[in-house]
Write a protein that holds these residues in place. Structure first.
Motif, PDB file in Angstrom:
ATOM      1  N   LYS A  99      45.125  45.012  12.330  1.00  0.00           N
ATOM      2  CA  LYS A  99      46.445  45.280  11.745  1.00  0.00           C
ATOM      3  C   LYS A  99      47.156  46.448  12.410  1.00  0.00           C
ATOM      4  O   LYS A  99      48.394  46.499  12.439  1.00  0.00           O
ATOM      5  N   ASP A 100      46.387  47.382  12.966  1.00  0.00           N
ATOM      6  CA  ASP A 100      46.997  48.530  13.633  1.00  0.00           C
ATOM      7  C   ASP A 100      47.411  48.228  15.062  1.00  0.00           C
ATOM      8  O   ASP A 100      48.129  49.017  15.688  1.00  0.00           O
ATOM      9  N   CYS A 101      46.952  47.097  15.590  1.00  0.00           N
ATOM     10  CA  CYS A 101      47.247  46.747  16.982  1.00  0.00           C
ATOM     11  C   CYS A 101      48.351  45.703  17.109  1.00  0.00           C
ATOM     12  O   CYS A 101      48.933  45.549  18.190  1.00  0.00           O
ATOM     13  N   LEU A 102      48.645  44.972  16.036  1.00  0.00           N
ATOM     14  CA  LEU A 102      49.707  43.970  16.088  1.00  0.00           C
ATOM     15  C   LEU A 102      51.072  44.644  16.120  1.00  0.00           C
ATOM     16  O   LEU A 102      51.354  45.548  15.338  1.00  0.00           O
ATOM     17  N   GLN A 103      51.928  44.204  17.011  1.00  0.00           N
ATOM     18  CA  GLN A 103      53.281  44.755  17.133  1.00  0.00           C
ATOM     19  C   GLN A 103      54.305  43.684  16.767  1.00  0.00           C
ATOM     20  O   GLN A 103      54.275  42.584  17.314  1.00  0.00           O
ATOM     21  N   PHE A 104      55.214  44.009  15.867  1.00  0.00           N
ATOM     22  CA  PHE A 104      56.318  43.105  15.556  1.00  0.00           C
ATOM     23  C   PHE A 104      57.468  43.435  16.480  1.00  0.00           C
ATOM     24  O   PHE A 104      57.893  44.586  16.572  1.00  0.00           O
ATOM     25  N   LEU A 105      57.995  42.425  17.160  1.00  0.00           N
ATOM     26  CA  LEU A 105      59.089  42.611  18.109  1.00  0.00           C
ATOM     27  C   LEU A 105      60.335  41.969  17.530  1.00  0.00           C
ATOM     28  O   LEU A 105      60.416  40.753  17.391  1.00  0.00           O
ATOM     29  N   ASP A 106      61.296  42.763  17.185  1.00  0.00           N
ATOM     30  CA  ASP A 106      62.510  42.280  16.533  1.00  0.00           C
ATOM     31  C   ASP A 106      63.425  41.637  17.567  1.00  0.00           C
ATOM     32  O   ASP A 106      64.122  42.312  18.311  1.00  0.00           O
ATOM     33  N   ALA A 107      63.397  40.295  17.605  1.00  0.00           N
ATOM     34  CA  ALA A 107      64.253  39.568  18.543  1.00  0.00           C
ATOM     35  C   ALA A 107      65.604  39.224  17.936  1.00  0.00           C
ATOM     36  O   ALA A 107      66.440  38.602  18.586  1.00  0.00           O
ATOM     37  N   GLY A 108      65.811  39.603  16.668  1.00  0.00           N
ATOM     38  CA  GLY A 108      67.105  39.378  16.036  1.00  0.00           C
ATOM     39  C   GLY A 108      67.340  37.959  15.570  1.00  0.00           C
ATOM     40  O   GLY A 108      68.461  37.579  15.264  1.00  0.00           O
ATOM     41  N   PHE A 109      66.280  37.144  15.489  1.00  0.00           N
ATOM     42  CA  PHE A 109      66.457  35.744  15.117  1.00  0.00           C
ATOM     43  C   PHE A 109      66.515  35.551  13.612  1.00  0.00           C
ATOM     44  O   PHE A 109      67.273  34.758  13.099  1.00  0.00           O
ATOM     45  N   THR A 110      65.666  36.270  12.867  1.00  0.00           N
ATOM     46  CA  THR A 110      65.533  36.030  11.434  1.00  0.00           C
ATOM     47  C   THR A 110      65.563  37.356  10.682  1.00  0.00           C
ATOM     48  O   THR A 110      64.554  37.821  10.173  1.00  0.00           O
ATOM     49  N   LEU A 138      58.458  37.255  16.262  1.00  0.00           N
ATOM     50  CA  LEU A 138      57.630  37.397  17.448  1.00  0.00           C
ATOM     51  C   LEU A 138      56.725  38.615  17.337  1.00  0.00           C
ATOM     52  O   LEU A 138      57.192  39.726  17.050  1.00  0.00           O
ATOM     53  N   TYR A 139      55.443  38.389  17.575  1.00  0.00           N
ATOM     54  CA  TYR A 139      54.449  39.453  17.495  1.00  0.00           C
ATOM     55  C   TYR A 139      53.688  39.530  18.813  1.00  0.00           C
ATOM     56  O   TYR A 139      53.580  38.539  19.549  1.00  0.00           O
ATOM     57  N   LEU A 140      53.119  40.693  19.074  1.00  0.00           N
ATOM     58  CA  LEU A 140      52.348  40.915  20.292  1.00  0.00           C
ATOM     59  C   LEU A 140      51.033  41.595  19.964  1.00  0.00           C
ATOM     60  O   LEU A 140      50.991  42.560  19.204  1.00  0.00           O
ATOM     61  N   LEU A 141      49.963  41.070  20.551  1.00  0.00           N
ATOM     62  CA  LEU A 141      48.686  41.763  20.581  1.00  0.00           C
ATOM     63  C   LEU A 141      48.412  42.047  22.049  1.00  0.00           C
ATOM     64  O   LEU A 141      48.087  41.137  22.818  1.00  0.00           O
ATOM     65  N   ALA A 142      48.611  43.297  22.445  1.00  0.00           N
ATOM     66  CA  ALA A 142      48.476  43.674  23.849  1.00  0.00           C
ATOM     67  C   ALA A 142      47.011  43.622  24.286  1.00  0.00           C
ATOM     68  O   ALA A 142      46.109  43.360  23.483  1.00  0.00           O
ATOM     69  N   ALA A 143      46.772  43.895  25.561  1.00  0.00           N
ATOM     70  CA  ALA A 143      45.413  43.803  26.106  1.00  0.00           C
ATOM     71  C   ALA A 143      44.523  44.925  25.604  1.00  0.00           C
ATOM     72  O   ALA A 143      43.349  44.706  25.302  1.00  0.00           O
TER      73      ALA A 143
END
Length: 243
Positions: free
Chosen positions: A105-116, A124-129
């Motif tokens: 939960k601390d590694c997931l990033q929410f990326l606000d693409a402005g869709f919803t 859109l979410y990102l789990l980086a390497a």
């Protein structure tokens, strides 16, 4: 942490054609997944530099724009770049979760693409390497990776896995059978046919379903963008979102 993605550029003919290309790819992926168990798709290539991360990112944006909850997971542990293209960070990620250094939960990033804007759970979410490791293939092939991926697919409508090229290293092959299938990105006028065939054979030998091939950086002679999936497919990523 919530991060706002860059605004969409002016609608030139090329941008419209590019956007439509990824909408078509989105539709084909959605149809392919209907008859399969799971919703995780690998994006890979035969060699480095063919644009598989850019295709992954632009496909993720296309899926998120249709109201899907999309998660991009950067499994290219040797050369992670998805966080840069998505304007995220790589302070923690996959390796930190697998090595029990950080909770998911601390590694997931929410990326606000402005869709919803009124439905923040969708987007859109990102789990980086995450932190660099010395033996990526061994870590990705561990049972804990399979468990992580299974959990991620329950949290998202579709999970896009940006993995290393197939031919130089074994990383993608060890993760392949954990996913629903793979899309192979091929750079037009650069990747030799024998390399494409070798990559396809390596994936199928390792029990990875090949969902399709994206012909990247391809321009039809008549202008615009070519289409000829089988899945075969022509699309050039937005340079603001890929490389």
């Amino acid at each position: 942490m919530r991060r706002r993605l860059p605004s969409v550029r002016q609608n030139t003919d090329d941008n419209v054609a590019r956007t439509e290309s990824f909408r078509i790819l989105r539709s084909n992926i959605e149809v392919a997944l209907q008859d399969l168990e799971g919703s995780s798709v690998i994006l890979t290539s035969a060699y480095p530099g063919e644009g598989k991360t850019a295709v992954c990112v632009n496909l993720a944006l296309a899926l998120a724009s249709s109201g899907r909850r999309v998660l991009v997971v950067d499994l290219d542990l040797r050369n992670p770049t998805a966080h840069s293209l998505l304007r995220g960070h790589n302070e923690c990620g996959v390796t930190d979760v697998l090595l029990d250094r950080q909770p998911l939960k601390d590694c997931l990033q929410f990326l606000d693409a402005g869709f919803t804007p009124s439905r923040l759970a969708v987007g859109l979410y990102l789990l980086a390497a995450g932190v660099s490791v010395t033996e990526p293939a061994e870590l990705l092939g561990a049972a804990k990776m399979a468990s992580l991926l299974e959990g991620l697919t329950r949290q998202a409508d579709i999970v896009l896995l940006d993995t290393p090229p197939v031919l130089p290293v074994a990383d993608t092959l060890v993760i392949g059978r954990m996913a629903a299938g793979a899309v192979l990105v091929v750079e037009a006028n650069r990747t030799p046919e024998f390399a494409v065939q070798r990559a396809k054979d390596a994936l199928t030998r390792n029990q990875t379903r090949l969902l399709g091939i994206v012909l990247n950086k391809f321009e039809a002679q008549a202008g615009g963008y070519g289409y000829g999936y089988g899945y075969g497919y022509g699309a050039t990523p937005d340079p603001n979102n890929g490389h």
